[in-house]
Motif scaffolding. Structure first.
Motif, PDB file in Angstrom:
ATOM      1  N   GLY A   1       1.556  23.021  27.669  1.00 14.57           N
ATOM      2  CA  GLY A   1       1.152  24.275  28.279  1.00 14.57           C
ATOM      3  C   GLY A   1      -0.192  24.200  28.987  1.00 14.57           C
ATOM      4  N   ARG A   2      -0.646  23.003  29.332  1.00 12.41           N
ATOM      5  CA  ARG A   2      -1.921  22.837  30.025  1.00 12.41           C
ATOM      6  C   ARG A   2      -1.897  21.536  30.816  1.00 12.41           C
ATOM      7  NH1 ARG A   2      -6.455  22.710  25.888  1.00 12.41           N
ATOM      8  NH2 ARG A   2      -7.591  21.206  27.138  1.00 12.41           N
ATOM      9  N   LEU A   3      -2.856  21.375  31.701  1.00 11.79           N
ATOM     10  CA  LEU A   3      -3.029  20.158  32.472  1.00 11.79           C
ATOM     11  C   LEU A   3      -4.316  19.482  32.030  1.00 11.79           C
ATOM     12  CD1 LEU A   3      -2.129  21.587  36.003  1.00 11.79           C
ATOM     13  CD2 LEU A   3      -0.658  20.177  34.550  1.00 11.79           C
ATOM     14  N   GLU A   4      -4.367  18.189  32.165  1.00 14.66           N
ATOM     15  CA  GLU A   4      -5.559  17.412  31.803  1.00 14.66           C
ATOM     16  C   GLU A   4      -6.185  16.821  33.053  1.00 14.66           C
ATOM     17  OE1 GLU A   4      -6.579  17.527  28.692  1.00 14.66           O
ATOM     18  OE2 GLU A   4      -4.773  18.618  28.087  1.00 14.66           O
ATOM     19  N   VAL A   5      -7.507  16.639  32.998  1.00 10.83           N
ATOM     20  CA  VAL A   5      -8.261  16.106  34.141  1.00 10.83           C
ATOM     21  C   VAL A   5      -9.156  14.981  33.656  1.00 10.83           C
ATOM     22  CG1 VAL A   5      -9.776  16.664  36.077  1.00 10.83           C
ATOM     23  CG2 VAL A   5      -8.351  18.442  35.063  1.00 10.83           C
ATOM     24  N   VAL A   6      -9.254  13.926  34.467  1.00  7.60           N
ATOM     25  CA  VAL A   6     -10.216  12.867  34.191  1.00  7.60           C
ATOM     26  C   VAL A   6     -11.016  12.601  35.461  1.00  7.60           C
ATOM     27  CG1 VAL A   6      -8.594  11.007  34.765  1.00  7.60           C
ATOM     28  CG2 VAL A   6     -10.578  10.529  33.309  1.00  7.60           C
ATOM     29  N   LEU A   7     -12.329  12.475  35.294  1.00  5.52           N
ATOM     30  CA  LEU A   7     -13.224  12.028  36.357  1.00  5.52           C
ATOM     31  C   LEU A   7     -13.643  10.603  36.026  1.00  5.52           C
ATOM     32  CD1 LEU A   7     -15.561  15.121  36.748  1.00  5.52           C
ATOM     33  CD2 LEU A   7     -13.512  14.587  38.044  1.00  5.52           C
ATOM     34  N   LEU A   8     -13.449   9.697  36.958  1.00  4.06           N
ATOM     35  CA  LEU A   8     -13.798   8.300  36.763  1.00  4.06           C
ATOM     36  C   LEU A   8     -14.937   7.957  37.715  1.00  4.06           C
ATOM     37  CD1 LEU A   8     -13.095   5.564  35.429  1.00  4.06           C
ATOM     38  CD2 LEU A   8     -11.514   5.155  37.318  1.00  4.06           C
TER      39      LEU A   8
ATOM     40  N   PHE B   1     -11.326  16.806  30.844  1.00  3.52           N
ATOM     41  CA  PHE B   1     -11.250  18.249  30.722  1.00  3.52           C
ATOM     42  C   PHE B   1      -9.779  18.641  30.564  1.00  3.52           C
ATOM     43  CE2 PHE B   1     -14.706  17.116  33.557  1.00  3.52           C
ATOM     44  CZ  PHE B   1     -15.792  17.825  33.064  1.00  3.52           C
ATOM     45  N   GLY B   2      -9.545  19.874  30.137  1.00  2.00           N
ATOM     46  CA  GLY B   2      -8.184  20.388  30.058  1.00  2.00           C
ATOM     47  C   GLY B   2      -8.180  21.885  30.305  1.00  2.00           C
ATOM     48  N   ALA B   3      -7.170  22.388  31.035  1.00  2.00           N
ATOM     49  CA  ALA B   3      -7.105  23.813  31.344  1.00  2.00           C
ATOM     50  C   ALA B   3      -5.722  24.138  31.872  1.00  2.00           C
ATOM     51  CB  ALA B   3      -8.178  24.201  32.362  1.00  2.00           C
ATOM     52  N   ALA B   4      -5.406  25.429  31.896  1.00  2.36           N
ATOM     53  CA  ALA B   4      -4.149  25.872  32.506  1.00  2.36           C
ATOM     54  C   ALA B   4      -4.282  25.997  34.020  1.00  2.36           C
ATOM     55  CB  ALA B   4      -3.723  27.217  31.913  1.00  2.36           C
ATOM     56  N   ARG B   5      -5.505  26.194  34.518  1.00  5.26           N
ATOM     57  CA  ARG B   5      -5.754  26.269  35.956  1.00  5.26           C
ATOM     58  C   ARG B   5      -6.998  25.456  36.276  1.00  5.26           C
ATOM     59  NH1 ARG B   5      -5.385  30.215  40.540  1.00  5.26           N
ATOM     60  NH2 ARG B   5      -7.259  29.901  41.809  1.00  5.26           N
ATOM     61  N   ILE B   6      -6.909  24.640  37.301  1.00  6.33           N
ATOM     62  CA  ILE B   6      -8.006  23.747  37.668  1.00  6.33           C
ATOM     63  C   ILE B   6      -8.253  23.882  39.166  1.00  6.33           C
ATOM     64  CG2 ILE B   6      -8.759  21.351  37.810  1.00  6.33           C
ATOM     65  CD1 ILE B   6      -6.594  20.962  35.444  1.00  6.33           C
ATOM     66  N   ASP B   7      -9.495  24.196  39.533  1.00  5.23           N
ATOM     67  CA  ASP B   7      -9.883  24.307  40.937  1.00  5.23           C
ATOM     68  C   ASP B   7     -10.881  23.200  41.260  1.00  5.23           C
ATOM     69  OD1 ASP B   7      -8.734  26.981  42.030  1.00  5.23           O
ATOM     70  OD2 ASP B   7      -9.556  27.503  40.069  1.00  5.23           O
ATOM     71  N   LEU B   8     -10.579  22.407  42.262  1.00  3.90           N
ATOM     72  CA  LEU B   8     -11.458  21.324  42.697  1.00  3.90           C
ATOM     73  C   LEU B   8     -11.924  21.596  44.119  1.00  3.90           C
ATOM     74  CD1 LEU B   8      -9.403  18.220  41.465  1.00  3.90           C
ATOM     75  CD2 LEU B   8     -11.378  19.251  40.339  1.00  3.90           C
ATOM     76  N   ARG B   9     -13.220  21.364  44.370  1.00  2.00           N
ATOM     77  CA  ARG B   9     -13.794  21.481  45.699  1.00  2.00           C
ATOM     78  C   ARG B   9     -14.599  20.215  45.975  1.00  2.00           C
ATOM     79  NH1 ARG B   9     -10.684  24.820  45.307  1.00  2.00           N
ATOM     80  NH2 ARG B   9     -10.744  27.048  45.842  1.00  2.00           N
ATOM     81  N   PHE B  10     -14.366  19.611  47.149  1.00  2.00           N
ATOM     82  CA  PHE B  10     -15.046  18.377  47.514  1.00  2.00           C
ATOM     83  C   PHE B  10     -16.018  18.642  48.650  1.00  2.00           C
ATOM     84  CE2 PHE B  10     -10.643  17.389  46.254  1.00  2.00           C
ATOM     85  CZ  PHE B  10     -10.899  16.687  45.085  1.00  2.00           C
TER      86      PHE B  10
END
Length: 606
Positions: free
Chosen positions: A450-457, A500-509
């Protein structure tokens, strides 16, 4: 980090060759009426027409009168309209694609014929004519071309519906009609032999182009009616096949296996670069569907999942691509047919999908991972030839070229919280987390959480890349260390990973970055927004060890069941402790101790 969709013909593009066809036919006409007019065999055409005219009989004249009338302009238009309307009025399954194909084939043939007659002006044979002579050129025969387009088009459609003796009989009868029309036109003194030959070629070429443009690889598969008890459980499957990833041998085994599980009606659709789902939506609209089978890699699975998600129709994966990350994370067998066999014996389980959008990206779903930066550049520049030879190892070759790429500046917002400013080499959003070789890039990612995961490398230099790789290897199954829970610090200078982990993830570059989605390259841009759709995709997975295989037997629990209404999760699907497939989304996906739905940063220093 999965396979991109290979190139294929775009729907409609073959019709652009019609002007070329018209030019070629016109050139042939100019040769027939010019330099070749007095050369054999054209030199004997007038004699053949006179010989036929001298041997006319009442029976042959009456027979050819009916045949010629059948291929007349009014008859062809009426029959085309009738067949087109009939295809559109098929109960519960209008045949839009087939109707369009037939109408376009007849209309396009007529257009080419008229264009050619403007250029070529050939007199009709100097014998008594049994039909009124139209004002157009004798070259090519319009009656013959129209009959090929109409009756040949019907033969193409029939060949996709019928099987066995009926198929050969009906197709044969339909194809005989244009030949009878050709003979009748010569017999009745309306055309030379070369005119009807050109008409046959013109109609056949137009038919081939229309089929290539409007019927891109669709194959109708319908097994003979099942006998006995299995006839009561006959079901329909739509099979989407990537033509390069799934060979003919694999496709044949898939057909047999599906029939063995009572899927006696099979609609096969072939993917193209312009439509990586193989017109799946149109296939589903033609009637009730019990199962969708995807024969391809992650890119093909993603395109089909985007169509199927939320419909309740189960999806079975036949892993034939370069990466097959979704199949690997779901622990399906690596052999394509074995994976389908186990799936048909198992159950349909509700799994999450991500929905992503951004600048230059129409909203679409993904099942594996979306990425930007190094990851996307690696996918974008992987050689198609190397992928065919080396498989997923081709991405390693591409990755080496981008190790020195500049870091990107980005902000990440989790579940509407405050933006977090970061620098990184790449960012990956995952619904599943394991790469080829069992590397756990996103160790917390589960397809039913029920969520998405994020990794920053964000490694620094060669030493940093080696340290990051070593960190992931050590936490793979059988590695030296298992992942530690709890917060960590960014203290390893050469190989930081932050989760990180969340149901909604907003990325801005800060600057446009290369982006990818389940191995498919997306346009570079400055924004990505991903949201989870819990339990939206029902996937057929192997039954738990020790379970009665006959309980599944390829029978979905309910093809019209709502997303989330799923049977118990079979063993072998990685799932988060305390969650289940199809569970409701928690109000905050982050868990305890997180801020705005994200976990504390964990790095390779753990």
């Amino acid at each position: 980090m999965t396979n991109s969709h290979e190139a294929g013909a775009r729907p409609g593009r073959p019709l652009l060759l019609l002007p070329v066809q018209a030019a070629v036919v016109a050139a042939l006409g100019l040769l027939v009426t010019g330099p070749l007019a007095h050369r054999w065999p054209l030199s004997v055409e007038d004699g053949a027409n006179r010989a036929l005219a001298a041997r006319r009989t009442p029976f042959a004249t009456a027979l050819t009168d009916g045949v010629s009338l059948l291929a007349g302009t009014e008859s062809v238009i009426a029959l085309t309209l009738m067949c087109t309307v009939a295809l559109l009025l098929v109960p519960h399954a209008p045949r839009w694609r087939e109707a369009t194909f037939l109408a376009v084939a007849v209309a396009a043939q007529s257009a080419v014929f008229l264009l050619v007659t403007v250029v070529v002006n050939r007199e009709r044979p100097d014998v008594p004519h049994l039909d009124p002579a139209p004002p157009t050129s004798s070259f090519p025969s319009g009656h013959v071309g129209a009959s090929v387009a109409l009756f040949g088009g019907l033969a193409v459609l029939v060949s996709r519906r019928l099987h066995g003796v009926r198929r050969h009989l009906v197709v044969g009868l339909l194809l005989v009609i244009p030949l009878l029309v050709a003979v009748s036109r010569v017999y009745r003194g309306m055309h030379h032999t070369s005119d009807v030959v050109a008409g046959l070629l013109n109609g056949a070429c137009t038919l081939a182009l229309a089929a290539a443009a409007l019927l891109p690889g669709l194959q109708e598969e319908e097994a003979p009616p099942a006998q006995g008890p299995s006839a009561r459980t006959a079901r329909r499957a739509v099979v989407v096949r990537h033509p390069r990833a799934c060979g003919d041998g694999t496709a044949a085994r898939v057909r047999v296996l599906l029939r063995d599980h009572d899927y006696v009606e099979q609609r096969w659709a072939q993917t193209t670069a312009g439509d990586p789902s193989g017109a799946l939506a149109a296939c589903l609209g033609e009637g009730h569907t019990d199962l969708v089978v995807v024969c391809g890699g992650d890119g093909t699975v993603r395109a089909c999942a985007d169509v199927v998600a939320g419909t309740g129709i189960p999806l079975a994966i036949v892993p034939c691509g370069t990466g097959n990350l979704l199949a690997r994370n779901l622990r399906l067998p690596t052999d394509p047919v074995a994976a389908l066999r186990e799936a048909l014996r198992g159950q349909a389980v509700g799994l999450d999908v991500g929905r992503i959008r951004g600048d230059g990206i129409a909203p679409t779903r993904f099942a594996v991972m979306a990425g930007a930066g190094f990851d996307a550049a690696m996918v974008r520049d992987a050689s198609a030839r190397l992928k065919e030879r080396l498989g997923w190892a081709a991405y390693v070759v591409s990755a080496v070229r981008h190790l020195g790429d500049a870091r990107m500046r980005l902000s990440i917002r989790l579940d509407g919280g405050a933006p977090l400013e970061r620098r990184a080499r790449m960012v990956v959003i995952g619904n599943v987390g394991t790469l080829q070789g069992g590397l756990p890039l996103l160790p917390d990612a589960r397809p039913d959480s029920g969520r998405l995961e994020v990794v920053l490398l964000d490694p620094r230099g060669v030493t940093g890349w080696l340290a990051a790789a070593g960190y992931l290897v050590s936490r793979a199954p059988g590695g030296r260390r298992q992942r530690a829970d709890g917060a960590g610090k960014r203290s390893l200078a050469h190989g930081a990973l932050e989760y990180f982990g969340a149901a909604r993830i907003d990325l801005r570059f800060a600057r446009p970055q290369p982006r990818e989605l389940d191995g498919d390259v997306l346009p570079a841009g400055t924004r990505l927004t991903a949201e989870v759709e819990p339990g939206a995709l029902r996937v057929c997975l192997p039954a738990p060890p020790g379970a009665d295989a006959s309980a599944g037997a390829g029978v979905p629990a309910r093809a019209d069941a709502p997303a989330g209404a799923v049977p118990p999760r079979p063993e072998g699907i990685p799932t988060r402790t305390g969650t289940r497939a199809g569970a409701d989304v928690p109000a905050r996906a982050g868990g305890e101790g997180g801020d705005h739905g994200h976990r504390d940063a964990r790095t390779a220093a753990q």
